[in-house]
Scaffold this motif. Structure first.
Motif, PDB file in Angstrom:
ATOM      1  N   VAL A 133       9.348  30.029   5.228  1.00  0.00           N
ATOM      2  CA  VAL A 133      10.746  30.381   4.919  1.00  0.00           C
ATOM      3  C   VAL A 133      11.181  31.095   4.854  1.00  0.00           C
ATOM      4  CG1 VAL A 133      12.908  29.159   2.833  1.00  0.00           C
ATOM      5  CG2 VAL A 133      10.378  28.240   3.017  1.00  0.00           C
ATOM      6  N   GLY A 134      12.285  31.345   5.554  1.00  0.00           N
ATOM      7  CA  GLY A 134      12.421  32.512   5.777  1.00  0.00           C
ATOM      8  C   GLY A 134      13.796  33.055   4.193  1.00  0.00           C
ATOM      9  N   GLN A 135      14.277  34.513   4.090  1.00  0.00           N
ATOM     10  CA  GLN A 135      14.875  34.193   2.686  1.00  0.00           C
ATOM     11  C   GLN A 135      16.119  34.483   3.711  1.00  0.00           C
ATOM     12  OE1 GLN A 135      13.903  34.758  -0.902  1.00  0.00           O
ATOM     13  NE2 GLN A 135      12.425  34.066   0.640  1.00  0.00           N
ATOM     14  N   PRO A 136      17.024  34.062   2.473  1.00  0.00           N
ATOM     15  CA  PRO A 136      19.365  34.443   2.696  1.00  0.00           C
ATOM     16  C   PRO A 136      19.071  36.043   3.779  1.00  0.00           C
ATOM     17  CG  PRO A 136      18.307  33.877   1.204  1.00  0.00           C
ATOM     18  CD  PRO A 136      17.581  33.792   1.274  1.00  0.00           C
ATOM     19  N   PHE A 137      19.643  36.565   4.464  1.00  0.00           N
ATOM     20  CA  PHE A 137      20.186  37.599   4.333  1.00  0.00           C
ATOM     21  C   PHE A 137      21.918  37.522   4.102  1.00  0.00           C
ATOM     22  CE2 PHE A 137      23.001  40.698   7.471  1.00  0.00           C
ATOM     23  CZ  PHE A 137      22.453  41.250   7.255  1.00  0.00           C
ATOM     24  N   VAL A 138      22.231  39.020   3.724  1.00  0.00           N
ATOM     25  CA  VAL A 138      23.861  39.129   2.878  1.00  0.00           C
ATOM     26  C   VAL A 138      24.216  40.476   4.466  1.00  0.00           C
ATOM     27  CG1 VAL A 138      25.300  39.662   0.725  1.00  0.00           C
ATOM     28  CG2 VAL A 138      23.367  37.844   1.137  1.00  0.00           C
ATOM     29  N   ALA A 139      24.993  39.953   4.617  1.00  0.00           N
ATOM     30  CA  ALA A 139      25.132  41.709   5.140  1.00  0.00           C
ATOM     31  C   ALA A 139      26.303  41.886   4.530  1.00  0.00           C
ATOM     32  CB  ALA A 139      26.214  40.896   6.327  1.00  0.00           C
ATOM     33  N   ALA A 140      26.336  43.604   4.418  1.00  0.00           N
ATOM     34  CA  ALA A 140      27.471  45.066   4.114  1.00  0.00           C
ATOM     35  C   ALA A 140      28.775  44.146   4.716  1.00  0.00           C
ATOM     36  CB  ALA A 140      26.882  46.425   4.181  1.00  0.00           C
ATOM     37  N   THR A 141      29.525  44.544   3.658  1.00  0.00           N
ATOM     38  CA  THR A 141      31.328  44.530   4.232  1.00  0.00           C
ATOM     39  C   THR A 141      31.814  45.771   3.869  1.00  0.00           C
ATOM     40  OG1 THR A 141      31.584  43.364   2.036  1.00  0.00           O
ATOM     41  CG2 THR A 141      31.566  41.887   3.334  1.00  0.00           C
ATOM     42  N   GLY A 184      31.392  50.117   5.555  1.00  0.00           N
ATOM     43  CA  GLY A 184      30.732  51.170   6.499  1.00  0.00           C
ATOM     44  C   GLY A 184      31.527  51.427   7.173  1.00  0.00           C
ATOM     45  N   PRO A 185      31.661  52.826   8.006  1.00  0.00           N
ATOM     46  CA  PRO A 185      31.810  52.597   9.373  1.00  0.00           C
ATOM     47  C   PRO A 185      32.094  51.659  10.310  1.00  0.00           C
ATOM     48  CG  PRO A 185      29.846  54.212   8.924  1.00  0.00           C
ATOM     49  CD  PRO A 185      30.671  53.700   7.766  1.00  0.00           C
ATOM     50  N   ALA A 186      30.834  51.480  10.643  1.00  0.00           N
ATOM     51  CA  ALA A 186      30.947  50.031  11.719  1.00  0.00           C
ATOM     52  C   ALA A 186      31.540  49.045  11.199  1.00  0.00           C
ATOM     53  CB  ALA A 186      29.174  49.779  12.264  1.00  0.00           C
ATOM     54  N   HIS A 187      31.721  49.044  10.158  1.00  0.00           N
ATOM     55  CA  HIS A 187      32.439  47.401  10.041  1.00  0.00           C
ATOM     56  C   HIS A 187      33.942  47.396   9.929  1.00  0.00           C
ATOM     57  CE1 HIS A 187      33.812  44.361   6.616  1.00  0.00           C
ATOM     58  NE2 HIS A 187      33.688  43.882   7.172  1.00  0.00           N
ATOM     59  N   ASP A 188      34.030  48.795   9.360  1.00  0.00           N
ATOM     60  CA  ASP A 188      35.215  49.134   9.388  1.00  0.00           C
ATOM     61  C   ASP A 188      36.177  49.075  11.308  1.00  0.00           C
ATOM     62  OD1 ASP A 188      35.283  49.014   6.511  1.00  0.00           O
ATOM     63  OD2 ASP A 188      35.656  51.285   6.679  1.00  0.00           O
ATOM     64  N   ALA A 189      34.851  49.561  11.627  1.00  0.00           N
ATOM     65  CA  ALA A 189      35.265  49.469  12.926  1.00  0.00           C
ATOM     66  C   ALA A 189      35.646  48.453  13.470  1.00  0.00           C
ATOM     67  CB  ALA A 189      35.060  51.066  13.597  1.00  0.00           C
ATOM     68  N   MET A 190      34.657  47.175  13.884  1.00  0.00           N
ATOM     69  CA  MET A 190      34.800  45.905  13.429  1.00  0.00           C
ATOM     70  C   MET A 190      36.182  45.348  13.683  1.00  0.00           C
ATOM     71  SD  MET A 190      33.209  43.848  16.101  1.00  0.00           S
ATOM     72  CE  MET A 190      31.452  44.364  16.447  1.00  0.00           C
ATOM     73  N   VAL A 191      36.456  45.307  11.943  1.00  0.00           N
ATOM     74  CA  VAL A 191      37.126  44.647  11.300  1.00  0.00           C
ATOM     75  C   VAL A 191      38.332  45.076  12.630  1.00  0.00           C
ATOM     76  CG1 VAL A 191      39.180  44.021  10.094  1.00  0.00           C
ATOM     77  CG2 VAL A 191      35.670  44.059   9.830  1.00  0.00           C
ATOM     78  N   ALA A 192      38.824  46.253  12.613  1.00  0.00           N
ATOM     79  CA  ALA A 192      40.183  46.781  12.836  1.00  0.00           C
ATOM     80  C   ALA A 192      39.450  45.885  14.947  1.00  0.00           C
ATOM     81  CB  ALA A 192      39.929  48.275  13.391  1.00  0.00           C
ATOM     82  N   SER A 193      38.874  46.489  15.462  1.00  0.00           N
ATOM     83  CA  SER A 193      38.659  45.716  16.588  1.00  0.00           C
ATOM     84  C   SER A 193      38.665  44.200  16.943  1.00  0.00           C
ATOM     85  CB  SER A 193      36.999  45.807  17.606  1.00  0.00           C
ATOM     86  OG  SER A 193      37.336  47.652  17.393  1.00  0.00           O
ATOM     87  N   LEU A 194      38.145  43.503  15.988  1.00  0.00           N
ATOM     88  CA  LEU A 194      38.981  41.964  16.266  1.00  0.00           C
ATOM     89  C   LEU A 194      40.113  41.916  15.967  1.00  0.00           C
ATOM     90  CD1 LEU A 194      35.233  40.430  13.784  1.00  0.00           C
ATOM     91  CD2 LEU A 194      35.702  40.423  16.546  1.00  0.00           C
ATOM     92  N   SER A 195      40.262  42.095  14.538  1.00  0.00           N
ATOM     93  CA  SER A 195      42.295  42.185  14.862  1.00  0.00           C
ATOM     94  C   SER A 195      42.933  42.399  15.403  1.00  0.00           C
ATOM     95  CB  SER A 195      42.140  43.077  13.330  1.00  0.00           C
ATOM     96  OG  SER A 195      43.865  42.759  12.129  1.00  0.00           O
ATOM     97  N   ALA A 196      42.617  43.738  16.564  1.00  0.00           N
ATOM     98  CA  ALA A 196      43.387  43.783  17.236  1.00  0.00           C
ATOM     99  C   ALA A 196      43.161  43.310  18.619  1.00  0.00           C
ATOM    100  CB  ALA A 196      42.984  45.240  18.021  1.00  0.00           C
ATOM    101  N   ILE A 211      24.220  46.196   9.890  1.00  0.00           N
ATOM    102  CA  ILE A 211      23.844  44.486  10.569  1.00  0.00           C
ATOM    103  C   ILE A 211      25.321  43.775  10.471  1.00  0.00           C
ATOM    104  CG2 ILE A 211      22.359  42.469  10.788  1.00  0.00           C
ATOM    105  CD1 ILE A 211      20.129  44.575   9.371  1.00  0.00           C
ATOM    106  N   MET A 212      25.841  43.407  11.832  1.00  0.00           N
ATOM    107  CA  MET A 212      26.741  42.353  12.015  1.00  0.00           C
ATOM    108  C   MET A 212      26.376  41.548  13.080  1.00  0.00           C
ATOM    109  SD  MET A 212      30.133  45.183  11.963  1.00  0.00           S
ATOM    110  CE  MET A 212      28.753  46.214  12.847  1.00  0.00           C
ATOM    111  N   LEU A 213      26.354  40.039  12.806  1.00  0.00           N
ATOM    112  CA  LEU A 213      26.328  39.037  13.817  1.00  0.00           C
ATOM    113  C   LEU A 213      27.691  38.331  14.298  1.00  0.00           C
ATOM    114  CD1 LEU A 213      23.300  37.014  11.375  1.00  0.00           C
ATOM    115  CD2 LEU A 213      23.188  38.236  12.976  1.00  0.00           C
ATOM    116  N   LEU A 214      27.661  38.462  15.100  1.00  0.00           N
ATOM    117  CA  LEU A 214      28.836  38.005  16.218  1.00  0.00           C
ATOM    118  C   LEU A 214      28.458  36.955  16.897  1.00  0.00           C
ATOM    119  CD1 LEU A 214      31.156  40.942  17.181  1.00  0.00           C
ATOM    120  CD2 LEU A 214      31.159  39.833  15.702  1.00  0.00           C
TER     121      LEU A 214
END
Length: 98
Positions: free
Chosen positions: A3-11, A13-25, A55-58
């Motif tokens: 059985v795999g353990q659940p993964f919880v991504a960090a929300t 950090g610089p990559a997360h912030d850049a991704m949120v801004a990019s998706l929003s744009a 780690i980000m899953l898209l």
């Protein structure tokens, strides 16, 4: 049974912030976060092996995509918006790292 353990991504950090801004744009909308059931156990291996990595899953999908259904499909505009999001992310993340 394995059985795999659940993964919880960090929300934070610089990559997360850049991704949120990019998706929003790209989508011209505010980004919202939500939890999803299940997980990809390999993400925990990545997290353990590379503890400083963000780690980000898209996925390319939208509400009518019917992901994993026999009649799965994706609106071409979703592919366009995700492609733009990723291009913007690469620009923003590179600029933040230099």
């Amino acid at each position: 049974m394995i059985v795999g353990q659940p993964f919880v991504a960090a929300t934070k950090g610089p990559a997360h912030d850049a991704m949120v801004a990019s998706l929003s744009a790209a989508y011209d909308k505010d980004v919202v976060s939500l939890g999803q059931g299940a997980s990809i156990p390999l993400c925990n291996v990545f997290q353990t092996t590379f503890p400083k990595a963000e780690i980000m899953l898209l996925g390319v999908e939208e509400p009518k995509a019917l992901i994993h259904a026999p009649n799965e499909s994706v609106d071409p505009s979703e592919i366009e918006n995700m492609s733009l999001s990723l291009a913007l992310f690469l620009q923003k993340f590179a600029a933040a790292r230099s």
